[in-house]
Design a protein around this motif. Sequence first.
Motif, short mmCIF file in Angstrom:
data_model
loop_
_atom_site.label_atom_id
_atom_site.label_comp_id
_atom_site.label_asym_id
_atom_site.label_seq_id
_atom_site.Cartn_x
_atom_site.Cartn_y
_atom_site.Cartn_z
N TRP A 23 0.74 -1.26 -0.09
CA TRP A 23 0.09 -0.12 -0.01
C TRP A 23 0.91 1.25 -0.21
CZ3 TRP A 23 -5.11 1.03 -0.63
CH2 TRP A 23 -5.91 -0.02 -0.79
N TYR A 24 2.07 1.14 0.73
CA TYR A 24 2.91 2.33 0.63
C TYR A 24 3.45 2.66 -0.80
CZ TYR A 24 7.00 5.36 1.58
OH TYR A 24 7.84 6.29 1.87
N GLU A 25 4.11 1.54 -1.17
CA GLU A 25 4.30 1.68 -2.69
C GLU A 25 3.32 2.30 -3.78
OE1 GLU A 25 6.09 -2.24 -4.01
OE2 GLU A 25 7.68 -1.87 -2.49
N ASN A 26 2.18 1.81 -3.54
CA ASN A 26 0.95 2.26 -4.15
C ASN A 26 0.65 3.71 -4.27
OD1 ASN A 26 0.65 -0.04 -5.56
ND2 ASN A 26 -0.92 -0.69 -4.13
N SER A 27 0.69 4.21 -2.86
CA SER A 27 0.68 5.55 -2.58
C SER A 27 1.70 6.38 -3.22
CB SER A 27 0.31 5.77 -1.13
OG SER A 27 -0.92 5.10 -0.52
N HIS A 28 3.13 5.78 -2.91
CA HIS A 28 4.31 6.52 -3.47
C HIS A 28 4.19 6.51 -4.90
CE1 HIS A 28 8.17 8.45 -3.01
NE2 HIS A 28 8.54 7.20 -4.08
N ALA A 29 3.73 5.66 -5.61
CA ALA A 29 3.33 5.68 -7.15
C ALA A 29 2.50 6.91 -7.47
CB ALA A 29 2.98 4.64 -7.73
N ASP A 30 1.33 7.12 -6.78
CA ASP A 30 0.43 8.05 -7.18
C ASP A 30 1.07 9.44 -6.90
OD1 ASP A 30 -1.27 6.17 -7.42
OD2 ASP A 30 -2.55 6.38 -5.67
N TRP A 95 -1.97 9.25 3.04
CA TRP A 95 -1.98 7.99 3.11
C TRP A 95 -0.70 7.24 3.43
CZ3 TRP A 95 -5.05 7.36 -2.00
CH2 TRP A 95 -6.47 7.77 -1.77
N CYS A 96 0.40 7.78 2.66
CA CYS A 96 1.82 7.08 3.04
C CYS A 96 2.23 7.08 4.56
CB CYS A 96 2.86 7.82 2.23
SG CYS A 96 2.88 7.20 0.39
N HIS A 97 1.89 8.25 5.06
CA HIS A 97 2.32 8.39 6.51
C HIS A 97 1.21 7.74 7.35
CE1 HIS A 97 3.48 10.51 10.04
NE2 HIS A 97 2.16 10.92 10.37
N ASP A 98 0.14 7.60 7.05
CA ASP A 98 -0.79 6.64 7.83
C ASP A 98 -0.34 5.26 7.80
OD1 ASP A 98 -2.05 9.11 8.74
OD2 ASP A 98 -3.90 8.72 7.44
N ILE A 99 0.32 4.92 6.61
CA ILE A 99 0.52 3.37 6.26
C ILE A 99 1.77 3.14 7.22
CG2 ILE A 99 1.40 1.62 4.63
CD1 ILE A 99 -0.60 3.15 2.76
N ARG A 101 2.91 4.53 9.81
CA ARG A 101 2.80 5.09 11.11
C ARG A 101 3.13 4.05 12.16
NH1 ARG A 101 -2.42 7.71 11.70
NH2 ARG A 101 -3.05 5.46 11.49
N ASP A 102 2.50 2.73 11.73
CA ASP A 102 2.55 1.77 12.74
C ASP A 102 3.68 0.72 12.41
OD1 ASP A 102 0.20 2.61 13.66
OD2 ASP A 102 -0.89 1.37 12.10
#
Length: 145
Positions: A23-30, A95-99, A101-102
Amino acid sequence: MPPEPDRSTLKTDAEADEFRRVWYENSHADIRWSKEQAWKALDGTVILLAAIAAASVSLKWVPFCVFAGMILLAAGLAVIYLLDLHYSAVKSRKWCHDIIRDVKFDRPLPERRFDPEHVLYLAVRIMIVIGAGVLTALIAYGRTT
């Protein structure tokens, strides 16, 4: 991005980490796509405004108001599109930050303290569009004098 799937189906920490990574990679690609499209939109707008300026010099029988309308339309749509791309990138950054975060890291991740939402880049792009529009209008108006 599509809605996030149910995390309760993840059985191990490794699956959760893989889930976050994808999900991080997808957000970064966006984010990268939005930035790339913003530069392409800027390039296209400047070229379109240059073409309008050239047409205004060649087509002296066309009234200035026609060229002024084309300039306003091109510049206005470009600014709206740049704003939309910017807000899309901001949402993806969140989204990247939220992903992540944990996620536990060995060392802290670098933070962008100056202009974290890239408003300066947006302002520069908009100023270039406005500057090109004003220059085009001056060229189109100057052909009548």
